[in-house]
Structures are given as structure tokens and as C-alpha cells.
Design an enzyme around this catalytic site. Structure first.
Site, mmCIF file in Angstrom:
data_model
loop_
_atom_site.group_PDB
_atom_site.id
_atom_site.type_symbol
_atom_site.label_atom_id
_atom_site.label_comp_id
_atom_site.label_asym_id
_atom_site.label_seq_id
_atom_site.Cartn_x
_atom_site.Cartn_y
_atom_site.Cartn_z
ATOM 1 N N LYS A 64 -5.830 4.449 8.035
ATOM 2 C CA LYS A 64 -4.966 5.315 7.527
ATOM 3 C C LYS A 64 -5.248 6.711 7.461
ATOM 4 O O LYS A 64 -4.487 7.678 8.007
ATOM 5 C CB LYS A 64 -4.543 4.892 6.249
ATOM 6 C CG LYS A 64 -3.764 3.408 6.348
ATOM 7 C CD LYS A 64 -3.545 2.903 4.726
ATOM 8 C CE LYS A 64 -2.869 1.604 4.932
ATOM 9 N NZ LYS A 64 -2.775 0.899 3.583
ATOM 10 N N SER A 73 0.723 -1.172 -0.081
ATOM 11 C CA SER A 73 -0.096 0.122 -0.090
ATOM 12 C C SER A 73 0.843 1.068 -0.032
ATOM 13 O O SER A 73 0.216 2.294 -0.312
ATOM 14 C CB SER A 73 -0.861 0.087 1.335
ATOM 15 O OG SER A 73 -0.318 0.277 2.261
#
Lengths: 829, 272
Positions: A717, A674
Site C-alpha cells: 500500500k 483497512s
């Protein structure tokens, strides 16, 4: 190479942040159609598990060997509950299975006999036999108190006693007539000569003429032979006496035993096995009727006379009792009977296949068929057994025993100690009991796949896969079912009713658990926990109803209880110990986003990623990988971005770049791809020498074509970066860049949505790296024109320029790609 | 016979004559129970009979074990066996006496059994005779008891096998003159917590007054066969009778009745 100041600025208007409404999807409580859950019908069963239900229907209906079930899915999906609810519903419609009992094997007591009886009859047989023994315990002794018996018994005893007495008397008379005395000595019988009734002393006897002595000795010899015959015959007479007494006892008892047992026989005349057993009982009772006359061993010597034992507890009569292994119980909540559904929580070998208990008696461990205890397989016979797969595998011998039972179709009691040859005491070998059961193993997916891969018997024995869904579509229908599920939790746990706002908030949380605003989680146990916790906070607030605010508090409190580590982590950034910039611009530096999981709590954390470039042989060094802190997927991401660079820029030149990438201040390892987008951006910044706005954090993976792909944990996140920005003060320039394909996963906290609405924080969704480049640098990314060159002054043009420059330098130094690659490879080794 | 029961003369001691004959240890239990009942002491008298020591002096002397196995008879062996048997009897007697909380003594003597027993017995003793070397039949043991009775108040003969641990005490009453047997039986029954059954030819009021637990059964006949059948049915724990009375007139009849009763027989000396 210096930054190209003449590069055309990007059209900032082309990239808009996501509207606040798309950052979180909330259920409109008005659409739920009720005020509180008290108004709606609680859900019976479950929802969203159509595939699993279909599999269970199939698995429980097919009556072929090996079609046992494995329910796989996450533990929080309430697999056991769903399975057991389903099975109970089905089992109630099915006939109750036969009963099984163990009885004594009178021919071979070590091998107790198993008898099958129609459902519900085992208890009757047990009770009948208890009653029979009780009756006989009362009637037989009184029979033996009768005048008739006493007289006949006396006569039998007297025959023996007088026979013995008579034999001695006759011998004595014979000896007396020959002037010989028979004497009893401590060692036995002896003979001596007499004269006038008195013993002749040895010294006198020895003075007699030899002929006279010899005559006496001959007489003694003959008498001795006769006495020997008498003494030899005594045990035979005693044996005859015992036999006659036994015959008398049997004759006396036979009639009363037959009458008593006839009643039991009448009850079970339709079951041949029981009739055989009763015949054996009758024979044994007649042969051993004296047990009804003996006092229980040890009772006579007791200082305080104990109360008489009920016949069924009296050890003398145990062999006539019936040990009910399984007997059909009423179906839960239903007046009728059904097939059993057994949930074995602790599947040890003994709990699964049964065990033979022992009792200590006179320092020894003894056992009999009444001490055979059923296992879960016995109890589930004719029905369903639900057992945790991991627990079965962790218990010694259990898995093998389960397989054996399913393969052979019988359940045989075996102990672990015997299997390991730890004990060699005499024990029982009960008849194996035919088995007809559907076993449902419940376990994680990984366990299922591991077994399917490595256990050859597993696919043959567990052919039905019951795969549980983790989530369901967030449709109006499912929201309605979710509300009814909440109502069921409220009812089952005696909680306060929840209002529509609370249910709506719970459904939002269900979406958050699913990490998808278009779906809701089916991890019902986690959701039920939340309902219970909300009820607690409603109680604290002295509310009769669970309101939205109580659910909110439950969520907040739950996070607070778990987020000590997150707080510490963010504090390190706020105090400047961990370096993360949230404003300004830097070349080759970007904020990446990662997710940390601690237990069942996850949180996001920004990390600084930096890139450095120099002349080289076209290799991008992943420092994490070099020091073995990077996982394989992370390394894959770096290789992909290197491939993207190689395929996009300076296509006609040999690769001449050496770059390094690192997660700064990361000491615990990095996994996942990611961050590959962020790493690419930092590399492009380093190559173009154009700074990146530090007010952004980036997450997303990139493919070789430069397309940005979805990642996991997007909400955590963004929230992690938001928290860091808020701690430093929101500027209105800060935001997160995420893959466009992750927008449907957004279920951000309400405070972030509020900040977005106020223009203080932004979330951008991108499909391609060029969009990210423009957002991060404020410059145009640039397209390759018909002339084969990128538009001058754009980021891509600057990157290509730098790479061409490296290629030229490379040629100048006369390095060949292959020679340098070989040299670098050797250095690596 | 009067309406008030006469107090039987006190029994001071229960003398147990022990010898090498293997007799049931139940004899000791009965002895100590009687002693307890009469607040008497129990005295064990083990007789090492002279004649046993002579046996090894005969040429090729042998004994036949139970079961018929012959064995050489040696003097040393006889000594050892007798000593061991005396020790065993002593231990058994002390255990029984202590269980019944009666005082006890034990003595071992060598000589003729009957002579020693008669010499040791006192007028207020009850004598229990197991058997001697020469009494290998029940008849012989009864005869020995009758002979020994000259020195003691009563003598008790044990059967080979005692059938019952509990049961009624049966007393034979032959008329007013023999009422001492009933008196003694009544005391024993009371002390042992057993019921008393009086068998009599003549039903008298005095017999009814023996206590609440006494029952009286009138004998239709003194025919030994009839009495034996009656005893089989009654299953007594103890039979008490006058020695030389009409029922126990001879040793043979007494033995037959003991077989029928399967119980110890307590014989009272006549004319005391």
C-alpha cells in the site's frame, strides 16, 4: 456550517514521521559469519517447523488405527518435501516390510492367492519358479523322447487302435459268415445282403420269398445291434486311451517334477503358504505335463519361425509363475533396507489400489494373475504413503477406496468400471492383502477444515494434524538456519555459491514474503525459486558467486515480469483518468489505499474516498454496499465508524445525520476494513468542513473507540502511493499514515527508504484517529473538557457543532427519529 | 547290387482315390508332398460307389451314425451327401496342391471303386487309397491297395491316425532284387528333407551309398513281433516296402506292422 478559522492549529511537532531505519529491516551480512555458502554445512531437512515435526513424530510412532496424518499448510511451504524427507529419515530406521506375491489359485483361477513372504524373499520365489519352469521345459520333452516312454506310449495307442480294428474285424467276419456286408456311407454304417461276396441288389432282394427276406432282415437287425454296441464303446475306449496316456505321462513326469520342485521347497520350507503353493504346482504339473509337449498355439503356422520364447513368457507356463506385487527395495542412500515411503503423484483409483490389466487375444480381452498390478497402497504397505489430498478427492472413487482400505485394513483391487457396472466381463477377484500403512495427506488448511467439518469419516481416519508454520522468528539462530537452507538449495540444484550479501538480501526478501520485519517466511519453495533465479542472473553477469546484486535483480525482474497491470493502473492515475490528488487540500476527500492481488503478485493502489453529509436519521450509507460492490467486512468497517461517530459526538441528541461514503472510480468491488480509518477521516472532514491534505494516503481500520488497528499488505500500500507521488514529483510533504501496530511489518523497498532519508516521503504511524485528524488537517483534534464540550475550534468541536445543528433542524421540522427511520426502511425495501 | 544307385523310373502322377469313407485330410498333404517331390501332378478321383445307391432300396434301410444313433437311409440323402463330400474333397485338394505348388486335377465318377481305380491308374502312378465303402478295417484297405497295385507303380495306405508329422523314412530292403523300394524311399526322404533308414537282412556297400542321411540297420530277424517293436521305437513318418516281400507277406502282418509304426505304408508292386 463554515470552517471554523479560529480553531487552534495542531502542534505539528508532536507527530513525527517514522525514522527511515524503521521502514525496512535489513540483515547485516557481517553478522552471518561466512563469506559464501560453500563454507557452511547445508541444512539437511528443514527449519522452523517444530510443531509439524512433533506431530509427525507422534503420528508415525503411534501404532493405533486411524492415526493417519494430514499435513496442512500453504503449498509454497514445501509440505511434501518436508514430509517425505522426514518419513525417509524415519523409514530407514524401520524394518523392511514383508513381501507380497500373487500366485495362481489352481482350484479357482478367478481368485488368485496372495502370499506373504519375509522381506526380500519374493524375488527369490519368482526366480526359482522361473527357473523351475525353464528346467521342466527342457527336461520334460527330453523325458518324453526317451525310448522307454515311446515304447510305452506306442503300446497304449496300439491297444486302442487294435481294439477298434479287432472289433470291426470280428463283426465283419461274423457278417461275412451270414452273407451280410458292412458298408461305410457318408452318413454312417449300413448293412446289405450278399451272395457269393457280391451285394444283392434291392430289386433282386425284394423278389426273394418273404421268409428269406425276413431272415436276412433279422440277421441285419442283430448285426446292427452289435455294431451299435461297438460304435457306442469306441468313445469309451478312446477315453480309456487318453486316461492311460495321461497316467503314463504323469508317471513319467512325476519323478522329474518332484526332483525339480524339491529344490524350491527346500528354499521355502519355513513358509507354509509357499509350501502349499508348491504342492499345488506339483499336482498341476503332473496332471498337465502334456503342456510341455505342445507347441505354443499359432507358432506352427508362422511364416517365419520366431525365436523360442523364454519359458517365463510362454503362455503355457504362466500359471506356474509368481507375480511379485511388492518387494523391499534398498533405502535411498543407505546400504540397508527400510520401510517404504511412496509418493503417489497421480492417485487415481487404479494407481492407489492396483489394477488388473487385460491383453487382447483373438478379439477377446483376457487376464490372469500375472496381470495384476500393484497400487500405491501395496507399495507403501508396511511403510508410508504420501498423497495430495485435493488430488485424492478429485479422482472418482479414490477417496472412498482409500477410506475403505484404512477402515478394513486390507487393500482390495477394484476397478471404477466394475463399480459403475460399466463392464460385466469375467475378471479376477484376487485375495485382499492385509494393509498396515500410515497415510499422509497433504493439503491446504481450508481443505482440512472442510473435511473435518463435513466428512464424518475424516476425523476417525486422519487423527493427526501436521500444521505447517508459514513463518519463523527472524532470530540469529533462524538466520543461520536460513543460510544453511540456502546452501542446501545451492548444493541440491548445483548452483553457484551465494555470498553473505546475497544470503542477507534473501533473508530480507524472506521477511518481505512474511510481511513482517521480525519474521522470515517458511515458504521455502518460493525462496528456493529466488535462489535459482539469482543464480541465473549471476550466470548472465558471468559471476562465479551469487551476489547481493543478483538477488536484487532476481527480485526486480520477477516484479517486472508480473507488474504489467500495476503499471497500467498507475498510468491511469498519472494521466488523470483515475482521479487521485497527491497535493493540495479537499473537504470530504481522502486517499485510501488498497491492495490488488493478481496471481502471486500483489501491489498497492491509492483510491479516492469521498464523503457527503446532510440532515437525516443517523444513517451512514456505504454506497459500495448499496450496489453490492462492498464485501461484508468492508460494510462492517463502515458500521463501526458510524457507531464511533454516534458514540462520540452529540451524545444527548438523536442521530440526525445522513452521510454517504464511496470509493470513487472503483468498479471491481471492495473488501476488507483497512479503509475504515480513511472513510472516517473523510466523514469528519465533511462534517467539520475542514479540508484534508491530499499529500497523504491513509490505511488502517478503526474500532468503536477510535483506536486504529493493524491491516494487511502495508508495504504494498505504501509503495503504491509512493509510486504515484514519485510520478507526480515528490514534494517532501507526501507520506502515508499507517496503524502503529503495522510498523513491525514494514519491509519497504530500498528506494522508499532512500526517499525518506532524503526527507521526500514520510510514513506516519498512529494509534488513534485523533492523531490522524491532526496530521491530515493540520488542526488539533480536541479533547472533551470537564464541561462536557470539546475544546473550541478543534476538529472534534466542529464535528459536534454540525451534528447538534442537524439535531436542531430535525426538531424544527418536527421529525421523529422513529418515523423517519420507518420511512427510510420502507424506501430501502 | 551295384555301387552306384540306380535311377528309379519317373513317377508322373500321384493318383488319390477318394470315396465316402472318412479318411484323414493328412492323406492329401502327403499326396501333394509326394507330387512336389517328384515334380508330378496330383489327381483326385472321387468314386461314387454303386453299392451305396442300392442301400436305400432295401426295406427299412438304416444307417448307424458314429456313436450308434440309427437313422433312416434315403436315396436323396445319399446323393446330397456324396455331392457335398466330393465338393469338400475338391476344395481340400486344391488348397493342399496350391500350398505345395503342384498342378492338380479332380474328377468324380460313379461305379465300383476298385474297378475305377485300376482303370484310371497308370504304370508311373503312385496310388493313394483312403478307403472304400466296403473297407472298414485297415486289413481291408491294405488288401484293396494290393489289388490295385496291378495297375500302378506303388500304392500308399493311410492309417486311421498319423502319429507324427516329421520323422525318418524307413525302407525295407529285402535284397538286391527289391532295391527299388530303397531307391524310391531315398528319393522321397531327400525331397521331404527327412533322414532315411534302411532295414535290411544283408548289409551291402550299395546301401551305404544312398546318401549322407541314410542309415542302415541290419535286421536280426524277420519275426513280425520284433519288427513291430523296432517300428514303435523308430517312429517313422513313412514306411516303404515291397509288396509281397518276406516282411509284408500277408495283409494281416502288414496291418500289425502299420499299427506299430503309426505311419503310412507305401507298397511297391513286386516285379516292376
Amino acid at each position: 456550517m463554515a470552517n471554523d478559522a479560529k480553531s487552534p492549529p495542531t502542534d505539528q511537532e508532536s507527530m513525527k514521521p517514522l525514522p527511515p531505519a524503521s521502514l525496512r529491516r535489513e540483515t547485516d551480512e557481517r553478522l552471518l559469519g561466512f563469506k559464501t555458502t560453500a563454507e557452511i554445512e547445508p541444512l539437511s531437512g528443514f527449519f522452523g517447523q517444530d510443531r509439524a515435526v512433533n506431530a509427525m513424530e507422534f503420528g508415525t510412532s503411534i501404532r493405533q488405527p486411524g492415526y493417519n496424518l494430514f499435513a496442512l499448510g500453504p503449498a509454497t511451504a514445501s509440505r511434501r518435501l518436508v514430509v517425505s524427507d522426514f518419513l525417509r529419515g524415519k523409514a530407514c530406521q524401520e524394518p523392511a516390510p514383508d513381501d507380497w506375491v500373487y500366485v495362481n489359485n489352481f482350484d479357482e483361477p478367478r481368485r488368485p492367492r496372495a502370499i506373504r513372504l519375509p522381506s526380500g524373499r519374493a524375488a527369490q520365489l519368482r526366480d526359482d519358479m522361473n527357473e523351475l519352469v525353464g528346467d521342466l521345459a527342457a527336461s520334460v520333452p527330453s523325458l518324453f523322447e526317451s525310448e522307454e516312454y515311446k515304447t510305452r506310449r506306442r503300446a497304449a495307442d496300439e491297444v486302442f487302435e487294435t481294439a477298434q480294428e479287432k472289433a470291426f474285424e470280428e463283426l465283419q467276419e461274423k457278417a461275412n459268415a451270414q452273407n451280410i456286408a458292412i458298408m461305410r456311407t457318408p452318413m454312417g454304417f449300413a448293412f446289405a445282403p450278399t451272395k457269393n461276396g457280391q451285394i444283392v441288389k434291392p430289386e433282386v432282394f425284394n423278389e426273394l420269398p418273404e421268409a428269406e427276406r425276413k431272415e436276412v432282415q433279422e440277421k441285419i437287425g442283430k448285426l446292427q445291434d452289435e455294431l451299435k454296441e461297438v460304435l457306442e464303446i469306441m468313445p469309451l475306449i478312446e477315453r480309456d486311451r487318453r486316461k492311460r496316456v495321461r497316467e503314463l505321462n504323469a508317471e513319467m513326469a512325476k519323478s522329474v517334477i518332484e526332483i525339480s520342485i524339491r529344490e524350491v521347497t527346500e528354499h521355502f520350507k519355513d513358509i507354509p503358504a509357499v509350501l502349499d503353493f508348491l504342492k499345488a504346482v506339483a499336482r498341476d504339473l503332473v496332471d498337465n505335463v502334456d503342456i510341455f509337449l505342445k507347441q505354443e498355439q499359432g507358432r506352427e503356422e508362422s511364416m517365419v519361425a520366431p525365436a523360442p520364447l523364454p519359458p517365463r513368457n510362454d503362455p503355457r507356463f504362466r500359471r506356474y509363475l509368481v507375480n511379485v506385487m511388492v518387494s523391499s527395495a534398498p533405502c535411498a542412500g543407505e546400504p540397508g533396507r527400510g520401510a517404504p515411503v511412496i509418493l503417489e503423484e497421480n492417485p487415481t483409483l487404479a494407481n492407489l489400489v492396483g489394477r488388473i490389466e487385460h491383453v487382447a487375444q483373438m478379439g477377446a480381452l483376457i487376464t490372469d494373475f500375472t496381470l495384476i498390478q500393484p497400487g500405491a497402497l501395496h507399495k507403501a504397505n508396511g511403510g508410508y504413503l504420501v498423497v495430495d489430498a485435493r488430488a485424492v478427492l478429485l479422482q472418482p472413487f479414490t477417496w472412498e477406496a482409500l477410506k475403505r482400505a484404512l477402515k478394513t485394513g486390507v487393500v482390495k483391487i477394484e476397478s471404477a468400471a466394475e463399480q459403475m457396472s460399466l463392464v460385466s466381463t469375467v475378471s479376477l477377484e484376487p485375495d485382499p492383502i492385509p494393509l498396515s500403512v500410515k497415510v499422509v495427506l497433504v493439503g491446504e488448511r481450508q481443505l482440512y477444515y472442510t473435511l473435518a467439518e463435513f466428512e464424518p469419516d475424516f476425523p476417525k481416519l486422519f487423527k493427526v494434524q501436521v500444521d505447517f508454520e508459514d513463518e519463523a522468528e527472524r532470530s540469529p539462530e533462524n538466520l543461520n538456519l536460513f543460510a544453511r537452507f540456502t546452501a542446501a538449495v545451492v548444493r541440491d540444484w548445483g548452483l553457484r555459491p551465494a555470498d553473505a550479501g546475497a544470503v542477507a538480501r534473501l533473508s530480507d526478501e524472506a521477511s518481505r514474503l512474511a510481511d513482517d520485519n521480525e519474521r522470515i517466511s517458511l515458504h521455502t519453495s518460493a525462496l528456493a525459486d529466488l535462489v535459482r533465479e539469482a543464480d541465473h542472473w549471476a550466470g548472465v553477469a558471468k559471476s562465479d558467486i551469487i551476489l547481493r546484486e543478483h538477488v536484487e535483480r532476481a527480485v526486480t525482474e520477477r516484479i517486472y515480469r508480473a507488474d504489467r497491470i500495476r503499471e497500467k493502473s498507475h498510468e491511469m492515475i498519472a494521466r488523470g483518468i483515475v482521479l487521485v490528488d497527491v497535493d493540495g487540500e479537499k473537504v470530504g476527500q481522502i486517499n485510501g489505499l488498497s491492495v490488488l492481488g493478481i496471481g502471486d503478485f500483489r501491489f498497492g493502489k491509492p483510491s479516492r474516498i469521498t464523503a457527503r453529509v446532510r440532515l437525516g436519521a443517523g444513517k451512514v450509507i456505504d454506497i459500495e454496499r448499496e450496489v453490492e460492490l462492498g464485501g461484508p467486512i468492508h460494510s462492517k468497517g463502515v458500521l463501526i465508524l458510524a457507531s464511533f461517530l454516534a458514540a462520540r459526538y452529540a451524545l444527548d441528541e438523536p442521530p440526525s445525520l445522513s452521510a454517504s461514503l464511496v470509493f470513487e472510480q472503483s468498479y471491481g468491488g471492495v473488501e476488507g476494513d483497512s479503509a475504515s480509518c480513511a472513510e472516517l477521516f473523510s466523514l469528519i472532514s465533511a462534517l467539520s468542513d475542514v479540508p484534508i491534505r491530499q499529500s497523504f494516503a491513509v490505511t488502517g481500520s478503526v474500532n468503536q473507540m477510535g483506536e486504529v488497528q493493524a491491516i494487511g499488505g502495508v508495504n504494498e500500500k505504501i509503495e503504491g502511493f509512493f509510486d504515484i507521488c514519485r510520478a507526480s514529483g515528490l514534494t517532501g510533504r507526501q507520506g502515508a499514515i499507517i496503524p502503529a501496530s503495522n510498523v513491525k511489518h514494514l519491509m519497504l523497498r530500498p528506494d522508499i527508504v532512500a526517499a525518506a532519508e532524503a526527507g521526500l516521503f514520510h510514513v506516519y504511524a498512529i494509534d488513534h484517529v485523533d492523531q490522524g485528524i491532526e496530521l491530515l488537517t493540520g488542526r488539533k483534534a480536541g479533547m472533551r473538557g470537564a464541561d462536557g464540550h470539546f475544546e473550541a475550534g478543534t476538529i472534534n468541536a466542529l464535528v459536534e457543532e454540525r451534528l447538534l445543528h442537524y439535531a436542531r433542524l430535525r426538531r424544527r421540522y418536527g421529525l421523529t427519529a422513529s418515523a423517519e427511520t420507518i420511512a427510510e426502511s420502507r424506501r430501502d425495501e | 547290387m551295384t555301387n552306384s544307385p540306380r535311377q528309379a523310373a519317373a513317377i508322373r502322377r500321384v493318383l488319390v482315390g477318394l470315396s465316402s469313407a472318412d479318411m484323414p485330410t493328412a492323406m492329401l498333404d502327403l499326396a501333394t508332398q509326394l507330387a512336389h517331390a517328384f515334380h508330378a501332378e496330383v489327381a483326385g478321383l472321387f468314386v461314387e460307389e454303386d453299392m451305396l445307391f442300392h442301400l436305400s432300396g432295401y426295406p427299412a434301410a438304416q444307417v448307424l451314425r458314429r456313436g450308434g444313433r440309427p437313422e433312416v437311409l434315403e436315396r436323396g440323402r445319399i446323393d446330397a451327401e456324396l455331392a457335398a463330400q466330393a465338393r469338400a474333397w475338391r476344395r481340400a485338394l486344391s488348397a493342399c496342391a496350391e500350398r505345395s505348388h503342384v498342378s492338380w486335377s479332380f474328377e468324380s465318377r460313379r461305379g465300383d471303386a476298385l474297378t475305377i481305380l485300376r482303370g484310371s491308374a497308370r504304370a508311373d502312378d503312385v496310388l493313394l487309397i483312403g478307403g472304400t465303402a466296403s473297407t472298414i478295417t485297415l486289413r481291408a484297405r491294405i488288401a484293396l491297395a494290393v489289388e490295385a497295385l496291378g495297375a500302378a507303380r506303388a500304392a500308399l495306405v493311410m492309417p486311421e491316425r498319423i502319429r507324427r508329422q516329421r520323422g525318418q523314412v524307413v525302407a525295407f530292403s529285402d535284397g538286391e532284387a527289391d532295391d527299388r523300394a530303397v531307391d524310391l524311399a531315398a528319393r522321397i526322404a531327400r525331397a521331404m528333407g527327412e533322414s532315411l533308414l534302411i532295414l535290411t537282412r544283408e548289409h551291402s556297400h550299395d546301401s551305404e551309398a544312398r546318401g549322407e542321411r541314410a542309415r542302415i540297420l541290419e535286421l536280426a530277424s524277420e519275426d513280425p513281433e520284433s519288427i513291430a517293436m523296432l517300428l514303435r521305437r523308430l517312429e517313422p513318418r513313412l514306411v516303404v516296402a515291397q509288396s509281397g516281400g518276406p516282411v509284408f507277406a500277408d495283409v494281416g502282418t502288414a496291418a500289425a506292422l502299420m499299427h506299430a509304426a503309426g505311419a503310412p505304408l507305401l507298397l511297391l508292386r513286386s516285379g516292376v
